[in-house]
Design a protein around this motif. Structure first.
Motif, short mmCIF file in Angstrom:
data_model
loop_
_atom_site.label_atom_id
_atom_site.label_comp_id
_atom_site.label_asym_id
_atom_site.label_seq_id
_atom_site.Cartn_x
_atom_site.Cartn_y
_atom_site.Cartn_z
N THR A 185 11.67 4.68 -1.19
CA THR A 185 12.64 5.77 -1.23
C THR A 185 13.62 5.71 -0.06
O THR A 185 14.69 6.31 -0.11
CB THR A 185 11.95 7.15 -1.25
OG1 THR A 185 11.22 7.32 -0.04
CG2 THR A 185 11.03 7.31 -2.45
N HIS A 186 13.26 4.98 0.99
CA HIS A 186 14.12 4.84 2.17
C HIS A 186 14.98 3.59 2.12
O HIS A 186 15.89 3.43 2.93
CB HIS A 186 13.27 4.84 3.45
CG HIS A 186 12.53 6.12 3.64
ND1 HIS A 186 13.13 7.24 4.17
CD2 HIS A 186 11.27 6.48 3.33
CE1 HIS A 186 12.26 8.23 4.21
NE2 HIS A 186 11.12 7.79 3.70
N GLY A 214 8.90 -13.00 5.44
CA GLY A 214 9.99 -13.44 4.56
C GLY A 214 9.98 -12.75 3.21
O GLY A 214 10.65 -13.19 2.29
N GLY A 215 9.24 -11.66 3.09
CA GLY A 215 9.17 -10.93 1.83
C GLY A 215 10.25 -9.88 1.72
O GLY A 215 11.15 -9.79 2.55
N SER A 216 10.16 -9.07 0.65
CA SER A 216 11.13 -8.00 0.44
C SER A 216 10.51 -6.85 -0.33
O SER A 216 9.44 -7.00 -0.94
CB SER A 216 12.35 -8.53 -0.34
OG SER A 216 11.98 -8.91 -1.65
N ILE A 217 11.17 -5.70 -0.28
CA ILE A 217 10.78 -4.53 -1.06
C ILE A 217 12.05 -3.97 -1.69
O ILE A 217 13.10 -3.92 -1.07
CB ILE A 217 10.05 -3.46 -0.20
CG1 ILE A 217 9.58 -2.30 -1.09
CG2 ILE A 217 10.91 -3.00 0.96
CD1 ILE A 217 8.62 -1.33 -0.40
N ASP A 218 11.92 -3.58 -2.97
CA ASP A 218 13.04 -3.03 -3.74
C ASP A 218 13.12 -1.53 -3.57
O ASP A 218 12.12 -0.86 -3.35
CB ASP A 218 12.85 -3.32 -5.23
CG ASP A 218 12.84 -4.79 -5.57
OD1 ASP A 218 13.47 -5.57 -4.83
OD2 ASP A 218 12.22 -5.16 -6.58
N GLY A 219 14.33 -1.00 -3.77
CA GLY A 219 14.53 0.44 -3.83
C GLY A 219 14.08 0.99 -5.17
O GLY A 219 13.67 0.26 -6.08
N VAL A 220 14.17 2.30 -5.32
CA VAL A 220 13.70 3.01 -6.51
C VAL A 220 14.36 2.49 -7.78
O VAL A 220 13.71 2.35 -8.82
CB VAL A 220 13.93 4.53 -6.35
CG1 VAL A 220 13.59 5.28 -7.62
CG2 VAL A 220 13.14 5.07 -5.17
N GLY A 221 15.63 2.18 -7.74
CA GLY A 221 16.34 1.68 -8.92
C GLY A 221 15.77 0.41 -9.49
O GLY A 221 15.87 0.15 -10.70
N TYR A 222 15.16 -0.40 -8.65
CA TYR A 222 14.53 -1.65 -9.09
C TYR A 222 13.03 -1.50 -9.27
O TYR A 222 12.32 -2.49 -9.45
CB TYR A 222 14.80 -2.78 -8.09
CG TYR A 222 16.25 -3.19 -8.01
CD1 TYR A 222 16.93 -3.68 -9.14
CD2 TYR A 222 16.95 -3.11 -6.81
CE1 TYR A 222 18.25 -4.06 -9.05
CE2 TYR A 222 18.27 -3.50 -6.73
CZ TYR A 222 18.93 -3.98 -7.85
OH TYR A 222 20.24 -4.37 -7.77
N ALA A 229 0.82 -1.22 0.00
CA ALA A 229 0.00 0.00 0.00
C ALA A 229 0.85 1.27 0.00
O ALA A 229 0.46 2.28 -0.59
CB ALA A 229 -0.94 0.01 1.21
N TYR A 230 2.02 1.23 0.64
CA TYR A 230 2.88 2.41 0.76
C TYR A 230 4.22 2.21 0.03
O TYR A 230 5.21 2.86 0.37
CB TYR A 230 3.14 2.73 2.23
CG TYR A 230 1.91 3.14 2.99
CD1 TYR A 230 1.33 4.39 2.79
CD2 TYR A 230 1.32 2.28 3.90
CE1 TYR A 230 0.21 4.77 3.49
CE2 TYR A 230 0.19 2.65 4.61
CZ TYR A 230 -0.37 3.89 4.39
OH TYR A 230 -1.48 4.27 5.09
N SER A 231 4.25 1.36 -0.97
CA SER A 231 5.53 1.03 -1.62
C SER A 231 6.25 2.25 -2.18
O SER A 231 7.48 2.35 -2.07
CB SER A 231 5.34 -0.02 -2.71
OG SER A 231 4.52 0.49 -3.74
#
Length: 188
Positions: A146-147, A159-167, A139-141
């Motif tokens: 950006t952080h 066990g999940g993940s979130i990518d940075g802006v470059g990805y 919801a807030y990706s």
């Protein structure tokens, strides 16, 4: 792991000497740091050992802020003595020490009144925080990513993940890779 000592941050420390018209100064990035003394040989989640350079600049004029008779682990296998030995540093100290000096390695940020943290150098959360769940990360990706760091990938709950802006700020429900950072949210 017990934390028993802490000091507040101090602004940049600048030392200067004028010798024959030449000014010899400390580098601009040299500064005394916020630190804590912890029992054991490792720092808690969200903290990292002071480097020898960090310790030098932090205790150059503040040696008396360390407990008097201790010997404290710092990064790279080094140690620093307490005021009893004028905060002398030792490289390659192989002794097992009772205490370690740690500095914060996290960043707090706020989204819609909720406090989040990106914790660098590990996939664990700070005390009082838990991993952001997949639904919240999704919801807030755009705000969270950006952080993470431009080319970073951080651990989230389940066990999940979130990518940075470059990805592209992608969010995964599961990710079996070892990740170096974590996105956490304050426990209500």
């Amino acid at each position: 792991m017990k934390h028993f000592y802490h000091t507040m941050p101090m602004g940049a420390l600048v030392c200067g000497l004028v010798a024959g018209g030449i000014s010899l100064s400390a580098p601009a990035q040299a500064q005394a740091l916020e630190f804590g003394v912890y029992e054991g040989e490792s720092c808690p989640a969200g903290y990292t050992p002071l480097t020898p350079l960090d310790a030098f600049w932090t205790f150059l004029t503040r040696c008396d802020e360390l407990p008097y008779s201790g010997v404290f682990r710092i990064a790279d296998g080094s140690s620093i003595d307490g005021p009893w030995n004028n905060c002398q540093q030792h490289g390659s100290d192989t002794r097992e020490l009772d205490y370690i000096l740690c500095k914060p390695n996290y960043q707090l940020f706020d989204i819609d009144g909720t406090t989040f943290a990106v914790v660098r150098g590990g996939d664990q959360c700070l005390e009082g925080f838990e991993h952001v769940d997949f639904a919240t990360a999704s919801a807030y990706s755009d705000e969270i990513c950006t952080h993470v760091g431009y080319w970073g990938i951080a651990r989230i709950g389940g066990g999940g993940s979130i990518d940075g802006v470059g990805y592209g700020c992608g969010v995964r429900a599961t990710d079996s890779r070892e990740l170096g950072d974590a996105i956490c949210v304050e426990i209500e």
